[in-house]
Design a protein around this motif. Sequence first.
Motif, PDB file in Angstrom:
ATOM      1  N   ALA A 232       1.102  -0.881   0.037  1.00  0.00           N
ATOM      2  CA  ALA A 232       0.240  -0.227  -0.024  1.00  0.00           C
ATOM      3  C   ALA A 232       0.587   1.231   0.333  1.00  0.00           C
ATOM      4  N   VAL A 233       2.272   1.041   0.363  1.00  0.00           N
ATOM      5  CA  VAL A 233       2.747   2.424   0.136  1.00  0.00           C
ATOM      6  C   VAL A 233       3.259   3.158  -0.726  1.00  0.00           C
ATOM      7  N   PRO A 234       3.193   4.516  -1.603  1.00  0.00           N
ATOM      8  CA  PRO A 234       3.753   4.856  -2.758  1.00  0.00           C
ATOM      9  C   PRO A 234       4.799   4.345  -3.572  1.00  0.00           C
ATOM     10  N   GLU A 235       4.492   3.733  -4.393  1.00  0.00           N
ATOM     11  CA  GLU A 235       6.271   3.049  -5.302  1.00  0.00           C
ATOM     12  C   GLU A 235       6.921   4.165  -6.532  1.00  0.00           C
ATOM     13  N   LEU A 236       7.553   4.319  -6.648  1.00  0.00           N
ATOM     14  CA  LEU A 236       8.565   4.864  -7.931  1.00  0.00           C
ATOM     15  C   LEU A 236       9.595   3.834  -8.371  1.00  0.00           C
ATOM     16  N   LEU A 237       8.763   3.807  -9.315  1.00  0.00           N
ATOM     17  CA  LEU A 237      10.059   2.684 -10.477  1.00  0.00           C
ATOM     18  C   LEU A 237      10.763   2.962 -10.869  1.00  0.00           C
ATOM     19  N   VAL A 238      12.170   2.494 -10.496  1.00  0.00           N
ATOM     20  CA  VAL A 238      13.483   3.461 -11.117  1.00  0.00           C
ATOM     21  C   VAL A 238      13.856   2.515 -11.746  1.00  0.00           C
ATOM     22  N   VAL A 239      14.201   2.372 -13.057  1.00  0.00           N
ATOM     23  CA  VAL A 239      14.468   1.567 -14.503  1.00  0.00           C
ATOM     24  C   VAL A 239      16.405   1.498 -14.536  1.00  0.00           C
ATOM     25  N   ASN A 240      17.199   0.788 -13.748  1.00  0.00           N
ATOM     26  CA  ASN A 240      18.583   1.482 -13.241  1.00  0.00           C
ATOM     27  C   ASN A 240      19.075   0.559 -14.654  1.00  0.00           C
ATOM     28  N   LYS A 241      20.326   0.896 -14.603  1.00  0.00           N
ATOM     29  CA  LYS A 241      21.613   0.588 -15.460  1.00  0.00           C
ATOM     30  C   LYS A 241      21.217   0.237 -16.888  1.00  0.00           C
ATOM     31  N   ILE A 242      20.685   1.209 -17.663  1.00  0.00           N
ATOM     32  CA  ILE A 242      20.159   1.668 -18.545  1.00  0.00           C
ATOM     33  C   ILE A 242      21.750   1.866 -20.374  1.00  0.00           C
ATOM     34  N   ASP A 243      22.878   1.954 -19.515  1.00  0.00           N
ATOM     35  CA  ASP A 243      23.650   2.190 -19.690  1.00  0.00           C
ATOM     36  C   ASP A 243      24.345   0.888 -20.610  1.00  0.00           C
ATOM     37  N   ALA A 244      23.847  -0.197 -20.150  1.00  0.00           N
ATOM     38  CA  ALA A 244      24.406  -1.522 -20.376  1.00  0.00           C
ATOM     39  C   ALA A 244      22.481  -2.676 -21.050  1.00  0.00           C
ATOM     40  N   ALA A 245      21.132  -1.498 -21.313  1.00  0.00           N
ATOM     41  CA  ALA A 245      20.207  -2.141 -22.137  1.00  0.00           C
ATOM     42  C   ALA A 245      20.253  -1.213 -23.486  1.00  0.00           C
ATOM     43  N   ASP A 246      19.735  -2.643 -23.886  1.00  0.00           N
ATOM     44  CA  ASP A 246      19.543  -1.672 -25.699  1.00  0.00           C
ATOM     45  C   ASP A 246      18.520  -0.691 -26.105  1.00  0.00           C
ATOM     46  N   GLU A 247      18.519   0.234 -27.179  1.00  0.00           N
ATOM     47  CA  GLU A 247      17.806   0.714 -27.402  1.00  0.00           C
ATOM     48  C   GLU A 247      16.252   0.246 -26.985  1.00  0.00           C
ATOM     49  N   GLU A 248      16.028  -0.620 -28.057  1.00  0.00           N
ATOM     50  CA  GLU A 248      15.050  -1.021 -28.238  1.00  0.00           C
ATOM     51  C   GLU A 248      14.431  -2.101 -26.603  1.00  0.00           C
ATOM     52  N   THR A 249      15.478  -2.520 -25.828  1.00  0.00           N
ATOM     53  CA  THR A 249      14.743  -2.418 -24.415  1.00  0.00           C
ATOM     54  C   THR A 249      14.279  -1.727 -23.352  1.00  0.00           C
TER      55      THR A 249
END
Length: 469
Positions: free
Chosen positions: A360-377
């Motif tokens: 029930a706690v408010p959530e902020l989703l942070v997608v980390n490691k974008i330097d290792a993820a390709d553009e399509e992902t």
Amino acid sequence: MLRATAAETWDLAEDGDGLELEERHALRRVAGLSTELADVTEVEYRQLRLERVVLVGVWTEGTATDAENSLAELAALAETAGSQVLDGVIQRRSRPDSSTYIGSGKVDELRAVVQSTGADTVICDGELSPSQLRTLEAKVNVKVIDRTALILDIFAQHAKSKEGKAQVELAQLQYFLPRLRGWGEALSRQAGGSASGNGGVGLRGPGETKIETDRRRIRTRISRLKREIAAMATIRDTKRATRRRNRVPSVAIAGYTNAGKSSLLNRLTGAGVLVEDALFATLDTTTRRARSEDGRIYTLSDTVGFVRHLPHQLVEAFRSTLEEVAEADLVLHVVDGAHADPEEQVRAVREVLAEVGADAVPELLVVNKIDAADEETQLRLKSLWPDAVFASARTGAGIDAVRAAVEHRLPWPAIELTAVVPYERGDLVARVHTIGEVLETAHLAEGTRIRARINDALAAELAPFAVKS
């Protein structure tokens, strides 16, 4: 990879004593004398010698890719525990076999894999019942453990604080208690009746067997650990109550293991927390203070990482630590954007959060490691989670956006008040800047005129100096 020749590798089906690889290369043991497998799960002597392992998974649902990802994660867990993964096999079944986990016809194939690779341990990608463990171990003639025992072993290696060690030991004892095996009823540690024979006819006997004694000692230890952890939880509750009394907002960083939570905490606060490319590198909660752009103080807490099928013993043992998340004003949910299946990571984390009452706690989703993820992902994940913030704790990209998003979601003080505070009460002005939102300030002859949003406790202290705005 070194392999034993046919002459060097004796048929374990005939030996039946499951000898270690280096022992098989030396002298041949006489069949029936080894007790290597007699006490492998006994708590008093437990030590998982994970050296050369074969992984086994049962694919019951989802796609083949899901099953392979699960086994790849098991391989990462095994390597974190210090083992060398030699091979991995998966069987497609509607459900695990009740006797041997994999089908009885596949046990011989598994045994052949173990013999050909020279493995000394089999790790199953699931939690095995005591009977499954015993049966499979007897058939493959090497030590067999399950995913739960593996994770417990990793936690035991990484626990540093007194509370962390106590929580891990409690989880281990709760897991091993129903799986405890001894030397059978033939070995007794205590005499029945009276050892001198004064008990009388019919009252003399074997008394309490070794396994019964071990079980009693373990239950006693479990009770003691629960009391110690409860006392530590009281201290943690006291600290949380102090922060609540001072109305200091709290942010809990949660997420899958090795998603980069500690790295993110270091980026946001300069905490200097251990960062390691390993599963469950962080077990002990670390809390650091941070200041928003408008001067408000809040706390950031790094918590233990989650994993799919997290053993329920660990969830229970770490409940007091995980309550840090349930008591927070905001959950900073960190996801590994470069992982093969980030959606499954999010699902597994949310499942555990719900189990500890933090859903029930408010959530902020942070997608980390974008330097290792390709553009399509990245495009796919942005479409899937449009409100998420994308960042890289390693390079610093997107960290300002994360900080801004956190500050925007922090709870705002409820009361707006204008006061002229005498200069000798500068402490009140400082507290307004620390825990309130300052809207306007001016320096007058009689004191500091300040308009701010503050909590009710601070508003009561400023009430004597309040003026109409």
